[in-house]
Motif scaffolding. Sequence first.
Motif, mmCIF file in Angstrom:
data_model
loop_
_atom_site.group_PDB
_atom_site.id
_atom_site.type_symbol
_atom_site.label_atom_id
_atom_site.label_comp_id
_atom_site.label_asym_id
_atom_site.label_seq_id
_atom_site.Cartn_x
_atom_site.Cartn_y
_atom_site.Cartn_z
ATOM 1 N N VAL A 555 -22.739 -12.035 -42.556
ATOM 2 C CA VAL A 555 -24.155 -11.834 -42.234
ATOM 3 C C VAL A 555 -24.308 -11.236 -40.845
ATOM 4 C CG1 VAL A 555 -26.338 -13.029 -41.804
ATOM 5 C CG2 VAL A 555 -24.945 -13.639 -43.786
ATOM 6 N N LEU A 556 -23.485 -11.677 -39.914
ATOM 7 C CA LEU A 556 -23.552 -11.163 -38.546
ATOM 8 C C LEU A 556 -22.412 -10.215 -38.227
ATOM 9 C CD1 LEU A 556 -25.000 -11.392 -35.731
ATOM 10 C CD2 LEU A 556 -23.323 -13.153 -35.179
ATOM 11 N N ASN A 557 -21.232 -10.465 -38.830
ATOM 12 C CA ASN A 557 -20.047 -9.708 -38.449
ATOM 13 C C ASN A 557 -19.191 -9.417 -39.683
ATOM 14 O OD1 ASN A 557 -18.067 -8.478 -36.965
ATOM 15 N ND2 ASN A 557 -17.648 -10.222 -35.634
ATOM 16 N N PRO A 558 -19.581 -8.426 -40.476
ATOM 17 C CA PRO A 558 -18.866 -8.161 -41.731
ATOM 18 C C PRO A 558 -17.461 -7.601 -41.551
ATOM 19 C CG PRO A 558 -20.556 -6.502 -41.348
ATOM 20 C CD PRO A 558 -20.750 -7.546 -40.298
ATOM 21 N N VAL A 559 -17.184 -6.927 -40.438
ATOM 22 C CA VAL A 559 -15.838 -6.410 -40.146
ATOM 23 C C VAL A 559 -15.510 -6.814 -38.704
ATOM 24 C CG1 VAL A 559 -14.339 -4.374 -40.055
ATOM 25 C CG2 VAL A 559 -16.197 -4.462 -41.721
ATOM 26 N N PRO A 560 -14.955 -8.005 -38.497
ATOM 27 C CA PRO A 560 -14.847 -8.588 -37.147
ATOM 28 C C PRO A 560 -13.747 -8.002 -36.269
ATOM 29 C CG PRO A 560 -13.917 -10.086 -38.764
ATOM 30 C CD PRO A 560 -14.504 -8.942 -39.544
ATOM 31 N N THR A 561 -13.861 -6.713 -35.964
ATOM 32 C CA THR A 561 -12.896 -6.089 -35.056
ATOM 33 C C THR A 561 -13.005 -6.659 -33.649
ATOM 34 O OG1 THR A 561 -14.510 -4.320 -34.695
ATOM 35 C CG2 THR A 561 -12.781 -3.905 -36.319
ATOM 36 N N ASN A 562 -14.220 -7.091 -33.259
ATOM 37 C CA ASN A 562 -14.420 -7.614 -31.907
ATOM 38 C C ASN A 562 -13.567 -8.841 -31.640
ATOM 39 O OD1 ASN A 562 -16.160 -9.087 -33.792
ATOM 40 N ND2 ASN A 562 -16.964 -10.116 -31.984
ATOM 41 N N VAL A 563 -13.297 -9.619 -32.679
ATOM 42 C CA VAL A 563 -12.509 -10.837 -32.517
ATOM 43 C C VAL A 563 -11.094 -10.495 -32.045
ATOM 44 C CG1 VAL A 563 -11.548 -12.830 -33.722
ATOM 45 C CG2 VAL A 563 -13.874 -12.066 -34.231
ATOM 46 N N LEU A 564 -10.505 -9.448 -32.614
ATOM 47 C CA LEU A 564 -9.159 -9.047 -32.205
ATOM 48 C C LEU A 564 -9.166 -8.318 -30.870
ATOM 49 C CD1 LEU A 564 -7.383 -7.993 -35.524
ATOM 50 C CD2 LEU A 564 -7.661 -10.237 -34.473
ATOM 51 N N LYS A 565 -10.235 -7.598 -30.587
ATOM 52 C CA LYS A 565 -10.350 -6.952 -29.276
ATOM 53 C C LYS A 565 -10.323 -7.987 -28.159
ATOM 54 C CE LYS A 565 -10.520 -2.455 -29.645
ATOM 55 N NZ LYS A 565 -9.550 -1.593 -28.924
ATOM 56 N N LYS A 566 -11.045 -9.095 -28.380
ATOM 57 C CA LYS A 566 -11.068 -10.167 -27.378
ATOM 58 C C LYS A 566 -9.699 -10.797 -27.199
ATOM 59 C CE LYS A 566 -15.917 -11.455 -28.056
ATOM 60 N NZ LYS A 566 -16.852 -12.506 -28.559
ATOM 61 N N GLU A 567 -8.888 -10.737 -28.254
ATOM 62 C CA GLU A 567 -7.541 -11.286 -28.188
ATOM 63 C C GLU A 567 -6.566 -10.333 -27.489
ATOM 64 O OE1 GLU A 567 -5.935 -14.285 -29.455
ATOM 65 O OE2 GLU A 567 -8.010 -14.902 -29.227
ATOM 66 N N GLY A 568 -7.044 -9.148 -27.141
ATOM 67 C CA GLY A 568 -6.181 -8.177 -26.484
ATOM 68 C C GLY A 568 -5.266 -7.419 -27.423
ATOM 69 N N VAL A 569 -5.602 -7.394 -28.708
ATOM 70 C CA VAL A 569 -4.776 -6.659 -29.674
ATOM 71 C C VAL A 569 -4.921 -5.163 -29.425
ATOM 72 C CG1 VAL A 569 -4.355 -6.228 -32.115
ATOM 73 C CG2 VAL A 569 -5.023 -8.512 -31.351
ATOM 74 N N GLN A 570 -3.799 -4.493 -29.321
ATOM 75 C CA GLN A 570 -3.804 -3.092 -28.905
ATOM 76 C C GLN A 570 -4.080 -2.115 -30.044
ATOM 77 O OE1 GLN A 570 -1.378 -5.312 -28.359
ATOM 78 N NE2 GLN A 570 -1.515 -5.689 -26.170
ATOM 79 N N LYS A 571 -3.670 -2.456 -31.266
ATOM 80 C CA LYS A 571 -3.808 -1.538 -32.399
ATOM 81 C C LYS A 571 -4.462 -2.293 -33.552
ATOM 82 C CE LYS A 571 0.518 0.653 -30.924
ATOM 83 N NZ LYS A 571 1.912 0.996 -31.298
ATOM 84 N N ILE A 572 -5.580 -1.765 -34.041
ATOM 85 C CA ILE A 572 -6.348 -2.481 -35.055
ATOM 86 C C ILE A 572 -6.547 -1.608 -36.295
ATOM 87 C CG2 ILE A 572 -8.574 -3.550 -35.598
ATOM 88 C CD1 ILE A 572 -8.816 -4.356 -32.703
ATOM 89 N N ILE A 573 -6.195 -2.183 -37.439
ATOM 90 C CA ILE A 573 -6.481 -1.574 -38.743
ATOM 91 C C ILE A 573 -7.582 -2.401 -39.382
ATOM 92 C CG2 ILE A 573 -5.553 -0.972 -41.017
ATOM 93 C CD1 ILE A 573 -2.745 -0.982 -39.690
ATOM 94 N N ALA A 574 -8.679 -1.764 -39.778
ATOM 95 C CA ALA A 574 -9.807 -2.476 -40.379
ATOM 96 C C ALA A 574 -10.024 -1.990 -41.801
ATOM 97 C CB ALA A 574 -11.072 -2.266 -39.545
ATOM 98 N N VAL A 575 -10.347 -2.930 -42.675
ATOM 99 C CA VAL A 575 -10.644 -2.604 -44.068
ATOM 100 C C VAL A 575 -12.105 -2.951 -44.336
ATOM 101 C CG1 VAL A 575 -9.980 -2.882 -46.477
ATOM 102 C CG2 VAL A 575 -8.270 -3.207 -44.673
ATOM 103 N N ASN A 576 -12.893 -1.930 -44.611
ATOM 104 C CA ASN A 576 -14.320 -2.095 -44.885
ATOM 105 C C ASN A 576 -14.569 -1.806 -46.362
ATOM 106 O OD1 ASN A 576 -17.097 -2.132 -44.941
ATOM 107 N ND2 ASN A 576 -17.371 -0.223 -43.777
ATOM 108 N N VAL A 577 -14.888 -2.864 -47.131
ATOM 109 C CA VAL A 577 -15.079 -2.694 -48.577
ATOM 110 C C VAL A 577 -16.558 -2.569 -48.949
ATOM 111 C CG1 VAL A 577 -12.953 -3.906 -49.159
ATOM 112 C CG2 VAL A 577 -15.085 -5.213 -48.933
ATOM 113 N N LEU A 578 -17.442 -2.591 -47.973
ATOM 114 C CA LEU A 578 -18.872 -2.480 -48.267
ATOM 115 C C LEU A 578 -19.214 -1.053 -48.695
ATOM 116 C CD1 LEU A 578 -20.188 -4.590 -45.274
ATOM 117 C CD2 LEU A 578 -20.315 -5.218 -47.692
ATOM 118 N N GLN A 579 -20.074 -0.947 -49.681
ATOM 119 C CA GLN A 579 -20.423 0.364 -50.224
ATOM 120 C C GLN A 579 -21.421 1.082 -49.333
ATOM 121 O OE1 GLN A 579 -21.825 -1.132 -53.955
ATOM 122 N NE2 GLN A 579 -19.915 -0.734 -55.031
ATOM 123 N N SER A 580 -21.167 2.365 -49.136
ATOM 124 C CA SER A 580 -22.091 3.198 -48.377
ATOM 125 C C SER A 580 -23.307 3.518 -49.248
ATOM 126 C CB SER A 580 -21.399 4.498 -47.959
ATOM 127 O OG SER A 580 -21.120 5.288 -49.112
#
Length: 694
Positions: A555-580
């Motif tokens: 509802v607030l964070n459907p693809v939580p990339t920010n969570v890994l950014k805060k962890e200092g993760v350098q390389k992020i792969i995100a999977v977005n299954v929501l339909q355009s």
Amino acid sequence: MAPIPILFKKHNLIKDVPIFSALSWFDIQRISAKAKLINYTKGECIYQRGDPADGFYCLISGRVQAYILDANGNKKDVEFFRRGMYFGIISSLTGKPHSMTFETLNDSTILRIPYDDFHAILKTIPQIALAFSQSLSQRLQARSSQRVEGASSIISVYGAARGAGSSTYAFHLAVSLKAQTSKDVLLVTVSSRAGKATDHTAQTDSSPKWIVDGVDLSSALEDPVRLKSSIITSTLGIGLLKVAMDADDESLLPQISDFVTTLVLDYEFVVVDLPNQMDTLVLKTLTQSDYVHLISRDREEELRMIRKVIDDLEEALKEKFDPQKVRVLISGEPASRGMPGARIKEIIDYDVYQRLSHIAENELSQEGQFDRAVQVKFPSRASFFLKEVTRISRELGGVRVGLVLGGGAALGVAHIGVLKVLERERIPVDILAGSSMGALVASLWACGYDAQSLAAIAREFKDQKSMLKLFDPVVPISGVIGGRLIKRWLHRYLGEKCFDDTWLPLKIVAYDLMSRQELIYDSGELLESVRRSISIPGILEPVIEDERVIIDGGVLNPVPTNVLKKEGVQKIIAVNVLQSPDEVVRGIELRRQVFQEQKQPRFYKEPIHFLKYRLARGASTMFKPTISDIMVRTLLASEYEMAERASRFADVVIHPDLAGINWYELYRVEDLMERGEKAAEGALPRIHALIQQA
């Protein structure tokens, strides 16, 4: 801070500083008469930004970091200084206040020339004034060539008891650091000459077995050249050094910092494998390390010993103690169910960083001898132990890859197809974050279910009738489904597992409707966290907890990339299954075409088929969406926009084309997985390029 008593060594120390090395004996004596040698303890501030210019500083031993604090109190523009480097020069030459804060990373010895004395030296030794003027000019034009871009890291590994597996872990950590970062790595094994038991004599089949004798630490410290010449380069590309020390030799204590910091001059990573007995020398080494990894089996006696070590470190480091740098790892044992994570937490009152898997005898596939120094058997590449150590080394090396699995109700089944490709291509994943259905899939994968197993689980719902086993209506209505049966189904696969039990770190996102705050779960029971994250408003009853009403994290964070950014993760792969929006429109058109292409049967030939067809046509024209369907479709529309914004923080975004599939069509398992697999395959060139980046 008292001056070092061995003042007669100042002459040689000053001559070793590059900018002074060409001076005559008399000029060095002039400088020696004015200079002071000062001892600083680890974490001590030398001076702060804004302090008035007070002199010239040169690092004789130890390590120093320089930084500026931002508005939030976080360090930025961090630079590192090693032995022989100098600082405070700009302030000394210009008279302006210091521009950065300088703080020691280890116990350090610093040569300081007070401001007035420094200027007097410049007047009496003109060539020094010229050299410093040139240095100032260079540093004003560009970054100083003497500054170190990245900090070398000292990682000490300590096992509280014999046979805990600390030597096995230290060896494979060093090898993995080399493989994952391509940087210079040194493994130092410290053994005791006092006859006390160490893990190095308690060998298991997977433990490294040293063939060479260790160099005496006391004599090696008196001769750094001999210390370095004792390092053997293994065929694995890492340096190997074995040292023997007398635990009762208290004269070694003040030299421990010099010992470990001398080694980082030539190596980016130094892994120190310490003997099992805890004494003042071992504790001193732990306090001088950047990272401390404490290894214990899940036995109460050993765990209490680890708690004592943590207490000793907290007492020694005081406010500089950092739980993110002091990590507890639980080593695996054969034929053991393992102590529950909650019980371990109760005993040590500390978070467990990683449970290490047991290395079974049939996993040991190779045996080798490396440069006359060490023999070791290697686990197979499929070993969970190696995967866990690899993940840890990637975190230490700053090359972690994070995977974010987004929400999308039934559409999230497509994540399984993505995971299938990542497994097949052996793409390293070091940490997971998931929201809603992404949290469910991520939790199962983190618990060790591979893509094939996940596909088998998903196929439990390959027909519409099978979905009824999750349906338990509730009154009063705060959702269509109460969630009791869903929890029972989840328990089949997650059981009583906690976040500590996963082989990958995992972050699960939920949302508190009352406070409108994002909730991030990374400790406690997995099942409860997943249940919160999948609570789709209008479908699944929310979780009421104190004053919180916890619903779907998407509802607030459907693809939580920010969570890994805060962890200092350098390389992020995100999977977005929501339909355009385009996919939604194409889906409507696809369903219309399928319906129109269906041939109307003749009544006299197929009366039953004819009636079904007519009823379906009539229902399609009379259909009114339910309140739940309206709510979910509205949420998915807004979530897509949020997901698009969040995806900008990812390095690679995988977006399966799921046009024509409704959010509730969980039974279209094969189609969903196939489309996820296709999208991941299309993203492989970008993923491989990301992994190969330094």
